[in-house]
Design a protein around this motif. Structure first.
Motif, PDB file in Angstrom:
ATOM      1  N   SER A 267     -11.650  17.784  -5.991  1.00  0.00           N
ATOM      2  CA  SER A 267     -12.536  17.674  -7.150  1.00  0.00           C
ATOM      3  C   SER A 267     -11.872  17.005  -8.345  1.00  0.00           C
ATOM      4  CB  SER A 267     -13.017  19.068  -7.576  1.00  0.00           C
ATOM      5  OG  SER A 267     -13.639  19.734  -6.511  1.00  0.00           O
ATOM      6  N   SER A 268     -10.558  16.821  -8.282  1.00  0.00           N
ATOM      7  CA  SER A 268      -9.831  16.305  -9.428  1.00  0.00           C
ATOM      8  C   SER A 268     -10.042  14.805  -9.599  1.00  0.00           C
ATOM      9  CB  SER A 268      -8.332  16.598  -9.283  1.00  0.00           C
ATOM     10  OG  SER A 268      -7.785  15.847  -8.207  1.00  0.00           O
ATOM     11  N   GLU A 269      -9.840  14.339 -10.812  1.00  0.00           N
ATOM     12  CA  GLU A 269      -9.962  12.917 -11.104  1.00  0.00           C
ATOM     13  C   GLU A 269      -8.774  12.134 -10.541  1.00  0.00           C
ATOM     14  OE1 GLU A 269     -12.243   9.763 -12.940  1.00  0.00           O
ATOM     15  OE2 GLU A 269     -12.681  11.840 -12.381  1.00  0.00           O
ATOM     16  N   TRP A 270      -7.588  12.704 -10.597  1.00  0.00           N
ATOM     17  CA  TRP A 270      -6.392  11.979 -10.171  1.00  0.00           C
ATOM     18  C   TRP A 270      -6.400  11.647  -8.688  1.00  0.00           C
ATOM     19  CZ3 TRP A 270      -3.418  13.987  -6.342  1.00  0.00           C
ATOM     20  CH2 TRP A 270      -3.443  15.386  -6.140  1.00  0.00           C
ATOM     21  N   TYR A 271      -7.061  12.474  -7.871  1.00  0.00           N
ATOM     22  CA  TYR A 271      -7.070  12.268  -6.428  1.00  0.00           C
ATOM     23  C   TYR A 271      -7.691  10.924  -6.049  1.00  0.00           C
ATOM     24  CZ  TYR A 271      -7.335  13.726  -1.495  1.00  0.00           C
ATOM     25  OH  TYR A 271      -7.172  13.831  -0.137  1.00  0.00           O
ATOM     26  N   LYS A 272      -8.608  10.440  -6.882  1.00  0.00           N
ATOM     27  CA  LYS A 272      -9.289   9.174  -6.613  1.00  0.00           C
ATOM     28  C   LYS A 272      -8.395   7.969  -6.924  1.00  0.00           C
ATOM     29  CE  LYS A 272     -13.647  11.298  -8.109  1.00  0.00           C
ATOM     30  NZ  LYS A 272     -13.072  12.468  -8.748  1.00  0.00           N
ATOM     31  N   PHE A 273      -7.270   8.192  -7.607  1.00  0.00           N
ATOM     32  CA  PHE A 273      -6.411   7.095  -8.045  1.00  0.00           C
ATOM     33  C   PHE A 273      -5.185   6.891  -7.156  1.00  0.00           C
ATOM     34  CE2 PHE A 273      -8.794   7.700 -11.935  1.00  0.00           C
ATOM     35  CZ  PHE A 273      -8.856   6.427 -12.478  1.00  0.00           C
ATOM     36  N   ARG A 274      -5.162   7.522  -5.986  1.00  0.00           N
ATOM     37  CA  ARG A 274      -3.960   7.441  -5.156  1.00  0.00           C
ATOM     38  C   ARG A 274      -3.673   6.006  -4.697  1.00  0.00           C
ATOM     39  NH1 ARG A 274      -5.089  10.475  -0.403  1.00  0.00           N
ATOM     40  NH2 ARG A 274      -7.267  10.069  -0.950  1.00  0.00           N
ATOM     41  N   ASP A 275      -4.687   5.317  -4.206  1.00  0.00           N
ATOM     42  CA  ASP A 275      -4.491   3.939  -3.761  1.00  0.00           C
ATOM     43  C   ASP A 275      -4.143   3.032  -4.939  1.00  0.00           C
ATOM     44  OD1 ASP A 275      -4.730   2.067  -1.412  1.00  0.00           O
ATOM     45  OD2 ASP A 275      -6.174   1.117  -2.750  1.00  0.00           O
ATOM     46  N   THR A 276      -4.759   3.304  -6.098  1.00  0.00           N
ATOM     47  CA  THR A 276      -4.477   2.512  -7.296  1.00  0.00           C
ATOM     48  C   THR A 276      -3.027   2.681  -7.721  1.00  0.00           C
ATOM     49  OG1 THR A 276      -6.769   2.767  -8.026  1.00  0.00           O
ATOM     50  CG2 THR A 276      -5.171   2.113  -9.698  1.00  0.00           C
ATOM     51  N   TRP A 277      -2.492   3.895  -7.596  1.00  0.00           N
ATOM     52  CA  TRP A 277      -1.097   4.150  -7.963  1.00  0.00           C
ATOM     53  C   TRP A 277      -0.172   3.210  -7.189  1.00  0.00           C
ATOM     54  CZ3 TRP A 277       3.788   4.993  -6.466  1.00  0.00           C
ATOM     55  CH2 TRP A 277       4.669   5.650  -7.335  1.00  0.00           C
ATOM     56  N   ILE A 278      -0.406   3.083  -5.885  1.00  0.00           N
ATOM     57  CA  ILE A 278       0.457   2.239  -5.057  1.00  0.00           C
ATOM     58  C   ILE A 278       0.313   0.772  -5.448  1.00  0.00           C
ATOM     59  CG2 ILE A 278       0.994   1.515  -2.704  1.00  0.00           C
ATOM     60  CD1 ILE A 278      -0.064   4.203  -1.734  1.00  0.00           C
ATOM     61  N   LYS A 279      -0.907   0.332  -5.728  1.00  0.00           N
ATOM     62  CA  LYS A 279      -1.123  -1.066  -6.105  1.00  0.00           C
ATOM     63  C   LYS A 279      -0.458  -1.391  -7.448  1.00  0.00           C
ATOM     64  CE  LYS A 279      -5.418  -1.604  -3.495  1.00  0.00           C
ATOM     65  NZ  LYS A 279      -6.883  -1.762  -3.542  1.00  0.00           N
ATOM     66  N   VAL A 280      -0.538  -0.462  -8.392  1.00  0.00           N
ATOM     67  CA  VAL A 280       0.117  -0.681  -9.685  1.00  0.00           C
ATOM     68  C   VAL A 280       1.629  -0.712  -9.493  1.00  0.00           C
ATOM     69  CG1 VAL A 280       0.560   0.310 -11.967  1.00  0.00           C
ATOM     70  CG2 VAL A 280      -1.764   0.296 -11.042  1.00  0.00           C
ATOM     71  N   TRP A 281       2.140   0.175  -8.645  1.00  0.00           N
ATOM     72  CA  TRP A 281       3.583   0.185  -8.365  1.00  0.00           C
ATOM     73  C   TRP A 281       4.042  -1.135  -7.753  1.00  0.00           C
ATOM     74  CZ3 TRP A 281       5.579   0.438  -3.173  1.00  0.00           C
ATOM     75  CH2 TRP A 281       6.976   0.419  -3.120  1.00  0.00           C
ATOM     76  N   LEU A 282       3.253  -1.675  -6.822  1.00  0.00           N
ATOM     77  CA  LEU A 282       3.593  -2.958  -6.205  1.00  0.00           C
ATOM     78  C   LEU A 282       3.592  -4.082  -7.242  1.00  0.00           C
ATOM     79  CD1 LEU A 282       1.585  -2.724  -2.860  1.00  0.00           C
ATOM     80  CD2 LEU A 282       4.070  -2.672  -3.137  1.00  0.00           C
ATOM     81  N   ALA A 283       2.641  -4.011  -8.184  1.00  0.00           N
ATOM     82  CA  ALA A 283       2.589  -5.021  -9.248  1.00  0.00           C
ATOM     83  C   ALA A 283       3.813  -4.909 -10.155  1.00  0.00           C
ATOM     84  CB  ALA A 283       1.305  -4.856 -10.058  1.00  0.00           C
ATOM     85  N   LEU A 284       4.243  -3.688 -10.413  1.00  0.00           N
ATOM     86  CA  LEU A 284       5.462  -3.466 -11.202  1.00  0.00           C
ATOM     87  C   LEU A 284       6.684  -4.001 -10.455  1.00  0.00           C
ATOM     88  CD1 LEU A 284       4.876   0.201 -12.441  1.00  0.00           C
ATOM     89  CD2 LEU A 284       5.074  -1.805 -13.906  1.00  0.00           C
ATOM     90  N   SER A 286       6.888  -6.309  -8.217  1.00  0.00           N
ATOM     91  CA  SER A 286       6.920  -7.764  -8.071  1.00  0.00           C
ATOM     92  C   SER A 286       7.010  -8.486  -9.412  1.00  0.00           C
ATOM     93  CB  SER A 286       5.668  -8.237  -7.331  1.00  0.00           C
ATOM     94  OG  SER A 286       4.493  -7.960  -8.101  1.00  0.00           O
ATOM     95  N   GLY A 287       6.945  -7.727 -10.520  1.00  0.00           N
ATOM     96  CA  GLY A 287       7.015  -8.327 -11.843  1.00  0.00           C
ATOM     97  C   GLY A 287       5.692  -8.873 -12.340  1.00  0.00           C
ATOM     98  N   LYS A 288       4.601  -8.586 -11.615  1.00  0.00           N
ATOM     99  CA  LYS A 288       3.288  -9.069 -12.043  1.00  0.00           C
ATOM    100  C   LYS A 288       2.714  -8.228 -13.184  1.00  0.00           C
ATOM    101  CE  LYS A 288       2.051 -11.005  -7.537  1.00  0.00           C
ATOM    102  NZ  LYS A 288       1.133 -10.946  -6.374  1.00  0.00           N
ATOM    103  N   ARG A 289       3.262  -7.056 -13.403  1.00  0.00           N
ATOM    104  CA  ARG A 289       2.803  -6.186 -14.501  1.00  0.00           C
ATOM    105  C   ARG A 289       4.018  -5.508 -15.093  1.00  0.00           C
ATOM    106  NH1 ARG A 289      -2.201  -1.942 -14.227  1.00  0.00           N
ATOM    107  NH2 ARG A 289      -3.295  -3.928 -14.059  1.00  0.00           N
ATOM    108  N   SER A 290       4.003  -5.379 -16.430  1.00  0.00           N
ATOM    109  CA  SER A 290       5.114  -4.713 -17.109  1.00  0.00           C
ATOM    110  C   SER A 290       4.892  -3.209 -17.105  1.00  0.00           C
ATOM    111  CB  SER A 290       5.224  -5.212 -18.547  1.00  0.00           C
ATOM    112  OG  SER A 290       4.117  -4.772 -19.317  1.00  0.00           O
ATOM    113  N   SER A 291       5.984  -2.475 -17.294  1.00  0.00           N
ATOM    114  CA  SER A 291       5.864  -1.009 -17.326  1.00  0.00           C
ATOM    115  C   SER A 291       5.051  -0.544 -18.520  1.00  0.00           C
ATOM    116  CB  SER A 291       7.257  -0.373 -17.349  1.00  0.00           C
ATOM    117  OG  SER A 291       7.984  -0.764 -18.496  1.00  0.00           O
ATOM    118  N   ILE A 292       5.124  -1.285 -19.642  1.00  0.00           N
ATOM    119  CA  ILE A 292       4.352  -0.916 -20.831  1.00  0.00           C
ATOM    120  C   ILE A 292       2.863  -1.108 -20.564  1.00  0.00           C
ATOM    121  CG2 ILE A 292       3.866  -1.486 -23.249  1.00  0.00           C
ATOM    122  CD1 ILE A 292       6.480   0.007 -22.772  1.00  0.00           C
ATOM    123  N   ALA A 293       2.504  -2.224 -19.904  1.00  0.00           N
ATOM    124  CA  ALA A 293       1.100  -2.467 -19.575  1.00  0.00           C
ATOM    125  C   ALA A 293       0.585  -1.408 -18.603  1.00  0.00           C
ATOM    126  CB  ALA A 293       0.930  -3.861 -18.983  1.00  0.00           C
TER     127      ALA A 293
END
Length: 382
Positions: A267-284, A286-293
């Motif tokens: 029922s939690s909101e965070w559970y829906k973001f699991r796949d997004t977490w990995i994609k953001v990590w991959l972007a970090l 590879s240098g495609k996204r900064s840690s601040i962003a």
């Protein structure tokens, strides 16, 4: 949500959870010979407190004796003066330690989760930063136990109930002070001890109370209950019954078999973001996204407590894969994330240690932005 519930919603009068029915029937059948001290123990999230508060209401209910021989009796009537006192949190024959454990003042594992939308999640979660299914833990000192003595020793024409929640948080002096009461029980007094960690209780305490078999959970009843709850409340999206069954089985594994913890997770909101977490990590990575962003992005979507939970679950499966084990979150597309295979266990453990450090810092009221920036900087170099 810290508010008084309506009688039809109150934890005192809600139906018994299906996997608790046998324990409930066995306890109610012992009405005339109930022991002075009872222990309700088991891992957090199995519904111990749900059971205890319904039992408290039944013990104190003015109409209890009218239905004690009814095999279908499910609890207190919800209408008598005693039940109304419970609703208002002013029952003269009930004492609770710590006071914050009273259902009218704090949600805990006894409350079923409610589905949160993305737009409402941040305002509602901030009020419940300690997680709905995990009651706040406060040390119980010897003076707290001594203050109970007048209540326990005074006479009463009916039953008097004292609930000690998180009993494992009693200091040694407090536990020793409680021993005298347990050794010299007064008629009509019931001491109900609740704990997630029974091994932390003094052996002398455990030897003077009878444990209720609340931790015996029937998997088929749990699975049916969670599945029906998901279907009725549209907690998660699923395309087939088999997919729903897979999600329920997975949630129970992740929650170590605790039904309410599994339901709270789904029922939690965070559970829906699991796949997004990995994609953001991959972007970090590879240098495609900064840690601040990345930090700014997550701050807009999740509170830091929930992001930490999310991170811990992802990193757990990162660790499993680094050890050659299959991930527990089988619904994620792990095969498409080959970068995970190159991670070392040491680097994952470093981020986990950082998370623990940030958790400790949270008790010092460190700003959420600072915690987020620090954590994303650590994740970026993973």
């Amino acid at each position: 949500m810290k508010q008084q519930l309506n009688s039809d919603e109150s934890i005192y009068f809600a139906p018994i959870l299906p996997w608790q029915q046998t324990a409930w029937d066995n306890l109610i059948a012992r009405y005339e010979r109930l022991p002075h001290g009872l222990l309700f123990a088991g891992m957090q999230g199995i519904g111990k407190r749900a059971f205890v508060w319904r039992f408290v209401a039944w013990l104190l209910c003015d109409n209890r004796l009218q239905t004690v021989d009814n095999a279908n009796q499910q609890g207190a009537c919800g209408h008598c003066q005693s039940c109304q006192w419970l609703q208002s949190g002013t029952h003269p024959d009930l004492q609770v330690l710590p006071l914050s454990s009273l259902p009218v003042t704090q949600d805990d594992e006894s409350k079923e989760p409610t589905k949160k939308t993305k737009s409402s999640s941040k305002s509602s979660q901030k009020k419940n930063s300690s997680v709905a299914s995990e009651p706040a833990k406060t040390s119980i000192k010897v003076d707290d136990i001594r203050e109970l003595q007048p209540f326990i020793s005074q006479g009463s024409s009916g039953r008097r109930v004292c609930v000690i929640d998180n009993a494992d948080m009693m200091t040694v002096a407090a536990a020793n002070a409680l021993l005298k009461t347990l050794e010299e029980p007064r008629e009509g007094i019931h001491l109900l001890l609740v704990t997630d960690w029974p091994t932390k209780l003094l052996p002398t305490i455990k030897s003077r109370v009878q444990q209720v078999a609340i931790d015996h959970i029937q998997l088929d009843k749990v699975t049916a209950y969670i599945s029906n709850y998901i279907a009725s409340n549209k907690v998660i999206d699923y395309e087939s019954e088999s997919q729903l069954a897979m999600q329920v089985e997975q949630a129970l594994k992740l929650a170590n078999g605790a039904p309410l913890a599994a339901l709270d997770m789904l029922s939690s909101e965070w559970y829906k973001f699991r796949d997004t977490w990995i994609k953001v990590w991959l972007a970090l990575r590879s240098g495609k996204r900064s840690s601040i962003a990345a930090s700014d992005y997550w701050q807009k979507n999740l509170w830091i407590d929930d992001f930490i939970k999310l991170s811990e679950f992802i990193l757990m499966d990162f660790s499993r894969q680094s050890l050659g084990l299959k991930p527990l979150q089988a619904d994620l597309e792990w095969a498409g994330y080959t970068s995970i295979n190159s991670l070392s266990l040491d680097s994952i453990q470093q981020v986990m240690s950082l998370i623990e450090d940030i958790k400790l810092s949270s008790y010092q009221n460190v700003q959420e932005k600072m915690a987020y920036d620090r954590l994303l900087s650590g994740i970026a170099v993973l």
